[in-house]
Each structure stands twice: as C-alpha cells, then as structure tokens.
Scaffold this motif. Sequence first.
Motif, PDB file in Angstrom:
ATOM      1  N   GLY A  93       0.808  -1.216   0.000  1.00  0.00           N
ATOM      2  CA  GLY A  93       0.000   0.000   0.000  1.00  0.00           C
ATOM      3  C   GLY A  93       0.837   1.260   0.000  1.00  0.00           C
ATOM      4  O   GLY A  93       0.747   2.066  -0.913  1.00  0.00           O
ATOM      5  N   ASP A  94       1.662   1.438   1.018  1.00  0.00           N
ATOM      6  CA  ASP A  94       2.486   2.648   1.082  1.00  0.00           C
ATOM      7  C   ASP A  94       3.889   2.420   0.541  1.00  0.00           C
ATOM      8  O   ASP A  94       4.749   3.278   0.645  1.00  0.00           O
ATOM      9  CB  ASP A  94       2.547   3.197   2.506  1.00  0.00           C
ATOM     10  N   GLY A  95       4.111   1.244  -0.040  1.00  0.00           N
ATOM     11  CA  GLY A  95       5.415   0.952  -0.622  1.00  0.00           C
ATOM     12  C   GLY A  95       5.564  -0.525  -0.920  1.00  0.00           C
ATOM     13  O   GLY A  95       4.582  -1.275  -0.934  1.00  0.00           O
ATOM     14  N   PHE A  96       6.792  -0.940  -1.153  1.00  0.00           N
ATOM     15  CA  PHE A  96       7.096  -2.335  -1.447  1.00  0.00           C
ATOM     16  C   PHE A  96       7.800  -2.963  -0.250  1.00  0.00           C
ATOM     17  O   PHE A  96       8.636  -2.326   0.390  1.00  0.00           O
ATOM     18  CB  PHE A  96       7.976  -2.453  -2.694  1.00  0.00           C
ATOM     19  N   TYR A  97       7.476  -4.223   0.023  1.00  0.00           N
ATOM     20  CA  TYR A  97       8.060  -4.948   1.153  1.00  0.00           C
ATOM     21  C   TYR A  97       8.891  -6.109   0.641  1.00  0.00           C
ATOM     22  O   TYR A  97       8.416  -6.924  -0.143  1.00  0.00           O
ATOM     23  CB  TYR A  97       6.953  -5.461   2.071  1.00  0.00           C
ATOM     24  N   ASP A  98      10.141  -6.181   1.103  1.00  0.00           N
ATOM     25  CA  ASP A  98      11.031  -7.292   0.770  1.00  0.00           C
ATOM     26  C   ASP A  98      11.075  -8.220   1.977  1.00  0.00           C
ATOM     27  O   ASP A  98      11.609  -7.842   3.032  1.00  0.00           O
ATOM     28  CB  ASP A  98      12.429  -6.771   0.440  1.00  0.00           C
ATOM     29  N   PRO A  99      10.495  -9.430   1.886  1.00  0.00           N
ATOM     30  CA  PRO A  99      10.443 -10.325   3.045  1.00  0.00           C
ATOM     31  C   PRO A  99      11.817 -10.850   3.468  1.00  0.00           C
ATOM     32  O   PRO A  99      11.977 -11.271   4.614  1.00  0.00           O
ATOM     33  CB  PRO A  99       9.543 -11.466   2.569  1.00  0.00           C
TER      34      PRO A  99
END
Length: 188
Positions: free
Chosen positions: A124-130
Amino acid sequence: MELIGSSYNGGTKNGRMDGKGVYTFPTATKYEGEVKDGMFHGKGVLHFPNGSKYEATWENGKAKQGSFTFADGLQYQEKDWDYCDGYDRRFYSERCNGFRPPGESQLTDLHPPRVIPDGCYDCGDGFYDPNTRVVTSHTGRFRRNADDSEHEWIVRTCRKAWDQVVEVDLEKSVATGPEETVSTEAYE
C-alpha cells in the motif's frame, strides 16, 4: 534539525520555529503552515509522500480538528463512512469512473497497478522485501523495518510480484477432476 534528517524553512523567534513555515520530516512528509514556539500551531497541512494530506487546526503541536484526503481525492469521513465497507468493496476510482470492461480486472485503485519488484509485496504505502524485512516507498526510499506482526500480515494479505492472472484451460480444469475432460463444443 539537520542532524536528524529534518529541515525547516520559515520564520523564527528566539531560535525556535515561529510564524509561517515548512517543516520537512526525514520521511519526506512536509508540514506547511503556522508554527508557534517550535510547535505546529494554527492552520497547517501535512503533505505525505504518497500524495495524501491532513489539513488541520493545531494547538501546541497537537491536531485539534482536521480532515484527511487520500492521494486519489477521497476524503475520509468519520461518520457515515460508506467507502470499502462490507457491502461495497469497489475502489474509489471505480466509484468515480465506473468498472473496467470485462476481462480487465482492476487489482488496485491505481490502474494499471504498479509493477512490484521481484520477490516483493505491494503493502500500500510501498514495497516490502520479506528477505530484508524492509518497506521502501514506491520510489525506493527507506520507510521502515517491519516487525513480526506486520511481516505476517503483509505475507498473508498483500499483492505479490508473482501474482498474475491465470487463464483457465477448460480441458485441464481442476473442477473436472484429473481423469475427466470437458467438451468445449458448447463454448465454440
């Protein structure tokens, strides 16, 4: 201020923010408005990097009355909020502009949706790298480190880079079972 990554451009009195000015947080969020004795005081607007904003009347650094507007123009309403409730799950842009034609799914409020980097999620507010557990803005700026509960929520609910629309092959559909086949004559 520069030591912590924030900046201020505006009036001062006794070495403190006073009058009108622009205060920029390290996250690139900007406050534009009235300040007094080093605090937000009077009318002012918080502009968020994603394009949303919070307009408020501030008193000694605290918002007393305000309104939030999302980047797409949708204004939050505290009472009688009927957007994205259990009965109407459309995106705001769909409410304003109507549905997309059949066969053109709308996956996010932004159409076409942002391209998600390989191995990442759009939270939503950006990209997430797990792998690194880092959320970056859509432009690549660091936002935050995700804790365990946010990590679990993102992995469970957010759109992934490897999500894709898959066409169904009626002859190999799981609905027919592994040994059965479907006649496609009715569809031709």
